[in-house]
Design a protein around this motif. Sequence first.
Motif, PDB file in Angstrom:
ATOM      1  N   ALA A   1      11.240 -11.691  14.265  1.00  0.00           N
ATOM      2  CA  ALA A   1      11.942 -10.410  14.158  1.00  0.00           C
ATOM      3  C   ALA A   1      11.109  -9.240  14.665  1.00  0.00           C
ATOM      4  O   ALA A   1      11.659  -8.183  14.992  1.00  0.00           O
ATOM      5  N   VAL A   2       9.771  -9.409  14.722  1.00  0.00           N
ATOM      6  CA  VAL A   2       8.904  -8.289  15.093  1.00  0.00           C
ATOM      7  C   VAL A   2       8.582  -8.314  16.585  1.00  0.00           C
ATOM      8  O   VAL A   2       8.851  -9.284  17.297  1.00  0.00           O
ATOM      9  N   TRP A   3       7.978  -7.233  17.031  1.00  0.00           N
ATOM     10  CA  TRP A   3       7.601  -7.091  18.437  1.00  0.00           C
ATOM     11  C   TRP A   3       6.390  -7.945  18.804  1.00  0.00           C
ATOM     12  O   TRP A   3       6.316  -8.559  19.852  1.00  0.00           O
ATOM     13  N   ARG A   4       5.412  -8.017  17.877  1.00  0.00           N
ATOM     14  CA  ARG A   4       4.130  -8.621  18.222  1.00  0.00           C
ATOM     15  C   ARG A   4       3.476  -9.207  16.974  1.00  0.00           C
ATOM     16  O   ARG A   4       3.584  -8.643  15.885  1.00  0.00           O
ATOM     17  N   THR A   5       2.801 -10.343  17.121  1.00  0.00           N
ATOM     18  CA  THR A   5       2.050 -10.927  16.014  1.00  0.00           C
ATOM     19  C   THR A   5       0.635 -11.257  16.480  1.00  0.00           C
ATOM     20  O   THR A   5       0.418 -11.671  17.622  1.00  0.00           O
TER      21      THR A   5
ATOM     22  N   ALA B   1       3.225  -2.926  -7.286  1.00  0.00           N
ATOM     23  CA  ALA B   1       2.246  -2.082  -6.602  1.00  0.00           C
ATOM     24  C   ALA B   1       0.829  -2.446  -7.025  1.00  0.00           C
ATOM     25  O   ALA B   1       0.573  -2.760  -8.192  1.00  0.00           O
ATOM     26  N   GLY B   2      -0.102  -2.386  -6.079  1.00  0.00           N
ATOM     27  CA  GLY B   2      -1.506  -2.615  -6.381  1.00  0.00           C
ATOM     28  C   GLY B   2      -1.955  -4.036  -6.084  1.00  0.00           C
ATOM     29  O   GLY B   2      -1.191  -4.860  -5.573  1.00  0.00           O
ATOM     30  N   PRO B   3      -3.208  -4.350  -6.427  1.00  0.00           N
ATOM     31  CA  PRO B   3      -3.831  -5.616  -6.034  1.00  0.00           C
ATOM     32  C   PRO B   3      -3.833  -6.688  -7.118  1.00  0.00           C
ATOM     33  O   PRO B   3      -4.807  -7.421  -7.272  1.00  0.00           O
ATOM     34  N   HIS B   4      -2.737  -6.804  -7.885  1.00  0.00           N
ATOM     35  CA  HIS B   4      -2.779  -7.651  -9.087  1.00  0.00           C
ATOM     36  C   HIS B   4      -1.903  -8.893  -9.024  1.00  0.00           C
ATOM     37  O   HIS B   4      -1.807  -9.618 -10.015  1.00  0.00           O
ATOM     38  N   SER B   5      -1.272  -9.176  -7.907  1.00  0.00           N
ATOM     39  CA  SER B   5      -0.272 -10.246  -7.879  1.00  0.00           C
ATOM     40  C   SER B   5      -0.778 -11.579  -7.349  1.00  0.00           C
ATOM     41  O   SER B   5      -0.026 -12.548  -7.297  1.00  0.00           O
ATOM     42  N   GLY B   6      -2.041 -11.633  -6.927  1.00  0.00           N
ATOM     43  CA  GLY B   6      -2.559 -12.875  -6.368  1.00  0.00           C
ATOM     44  C   GLY B   6      -2.190 -13.098  -4.923  1.00  0.00           C
ATOM     45  O   GLY B   6      -2.496 -14.152  -4.350  1.00  0.00           O
ATOM     46  N   ASN B   7      -1.556 -12.120  -4.326  1.00  0.00           N
ATOM     47  CA  ASN B   7      -1.190 -12.130  -2.915  1.00  0.00           C
ATOM     48  C   ASN B   7      -0.918 -10.691  -2.507  1.00  0.00           C
ATOM     49  O   ASN B   7      -0.966  -9.796  -3.362  1.00  0.00           O
ATOM     50  N   ALA B   8      -0.649 -10.461  -1.234  1.00  0.00           N
ATOM     51  CA  ALA B   8      -0.548  -9.065  -0.799  1.00  0.00           C
ATOM     52  C   ALA B   8       0.422  -8.886   0.357  1.00  0.00           C
ATOM     53  O   ALA B   8       0.554  -9.755   1.234  1.00  0.00           O
ATOM     54  N   ALA B   9       1.082  -7.752   0.350  1.00  0.00           N
ATOM     55  CA  ALA B   9       1.878  -7.271   1.475  1.00  0.00           C
ATOM     56  C   ALA B   9       1.534  -5.800   1.668  1.00  0.00           C
ATOM     57  O   ALA B   9       1.537  -5.029   0.704  1.00  0.00           O
ATOM     58  N   ALA B  10       1.212  -5.424   2.892  1.00  0.00           N
ATOM     59  CA  ALA B  10       0.865  -4.028   3.193  1.00  0.00           C
ATOM     60  C   ALA B  10       1.664  -3.573   4.400  1.00  0.00           C
ATOM     61  O   ALA B  10       1.931  -4.352   5.317  1.00  0.00           O
ATOM     62  N   SER B  11       2.027  -2.315   4.378  1.00  0.00           N
ATOM     63  CA  SER B  11       2.842  -1.780   5.468  1.00  0.00           C
ATOM     64  C   SER B  11       2.674  -0.273   5.549  1.00  0.00           C
ATOM     65  O   SER B  11       2.027   0.351   4.717  1.00  0.00           O
ATOM     66  N   ASN B  12       3.336   0.295   6.560  1.00  0.00           N
ATOM     67  CA  ASN B  12       3.367   1.746   6.685  1.00  0.00           C
ATOM     68  C   ASN B  12       4.332   2.388   5.699  1.00  0.00           C
ATOM     69  O   ASN B  12       4.514   3.602   5.703  1.00  0.00           O
TER      70      ASN B  12
ATOM     71  N   ASP C   1      10.251  -2.895   2.448  1.00  0.00           N
ATOM     72  CA  ASP C   1      11.331  -3.671   1.847  1.00  0.00           C
ATOM     73  C   ASP C   1      11.735  -4.829   2.753  1.00  0.00           C
ATOM     74  O   ASP C   1      11.992  -5.943   2.271  1.00  0.00           O
ATOM     75  N   GLU C   2      11.814  -4.581   4.045  1.00  0.00           N
ATOM     76  CA  GLU C   2      12.159  -5.657   4.981  1.00  0.00           C
ATOM     77  C   GLU C   2      11.081  -6.727   5.019  1.00  0.00           C
ATOM     78  O   GLU C   2      11.374  -7.933   5.081  1.00  0.00           O
ATOM     79  N   LEU C   3       9.824  -6.309   4.983  1.00  0.00           N
ATOM     80  CA  LEU C   3       8.712  -7.251   4.958  1.00  0.00           C
ATOM     81  C   LEU C   3       8.828  -8.182   3.755  1.00  0.00           C
ATOM     82  O   LEU C   3       8.758  -9.415   3.889  1.00  0.00           O
TER      83      LEU C   3
ATOM     84  N   ASN D   1      10.201 -13.435   0.977  1.00  0.00           N
ATOM     85  CA  ASN D   1      10.777 -14.001  -0.246  1.00  0.00           C
ATOM     86  C   ASN D   1      12.104 -14.734  -0.024  1.00  0.00           C
ATOM     87  O   ASN D   1      12.667 -15.274  -0.967  1.00  0.00           O
ATOM     88  N   GLN D   2      12.585 -14.767   1.201  1.00  0.00           N
ATOM     89  CA  GLN D   2      13.860 -15.418   1.431  1.00  0.00           C
ATOM     90  C   GLN D   2      13.736 -16.932   1.229  1.00  0.00           C
ATOM     91  O   GLN D   2      12.743 -17.541   1.591  1.00  0.00           O
TER      92      GLN D   2
END
Length: 266
Positions: free
Chosen positions: A185-189, A240-251, A256-258, A263-264
Amino acid sequence: MPDYHDDLRLAHVLADAADAQTMDRFKALDLKVETKPDMTPVSEADKAAEELIRSQLQRARPRDAILGEEYGIEGTGPRRWVIDPIDGTKNYVRGVPVWATLISLMEAGEGGYQPVVGVVSAPALGRRWWAAKGGGAYTGRSLTSATRLHVSKVSRLPDASLAYSSLSGWEEQGRLDGFMDLTRAVWRTRGYGDFWPYMMVAEGSVDICAEPELSLWDMAANAIVVTEAGGSFTGLDGRAGPHSGNAAASNGLLHDELLGYLNQRY
């Protein structure tokens, strides 16, 4: 709002000391490497850098607790320093320059401990990034020679650049299909790996990144740099924050799309 300038300045001093030590052993032919119980490598440089940081913190902040990857938790109280002496040990032991020392100060608050200071120092790349709560995020050579960081304004996934570490973790968690759909779905990986994707999100050169399995010391410093640059840093569960044992970061614009893709069908 509390002033964290002295803590940030101390974190830079700690990073300077760690940089000198880790660079001294980088690409050393006699570097000793062991395998930990979780089958990940640890080098003598990892241990020495954490010992150095701990000893300096014990002198400079004797009342603060310390949590490090190699030696665990020491002390109690509302302030806790979180250390990853070498994030990217596999790169370090193979002579790849993409590794960094991560130093964060966390304070007790609503929802548990939250990062209030973070320094990410990658001496083999000649780069350093840092942030303090409410003070913005920066990159540069020192506190007095710095450029403020801002995330990108890309608002569409087809225009977005995605960074990641590897595919195996997504497959192990049953999230690979969603991750692969995201890559289409993205432009570049690009698979930059470890701390670097988060710093590039903060700089605005990458728009989204994620990792399926992490420890607190992998995330605390990265989280505050990303958020102080205007971005979003959560677990895959959206917390929010670094407590879930995994991470997603974005602008922030694409977050939400990320999360939706990762999670799908999970």
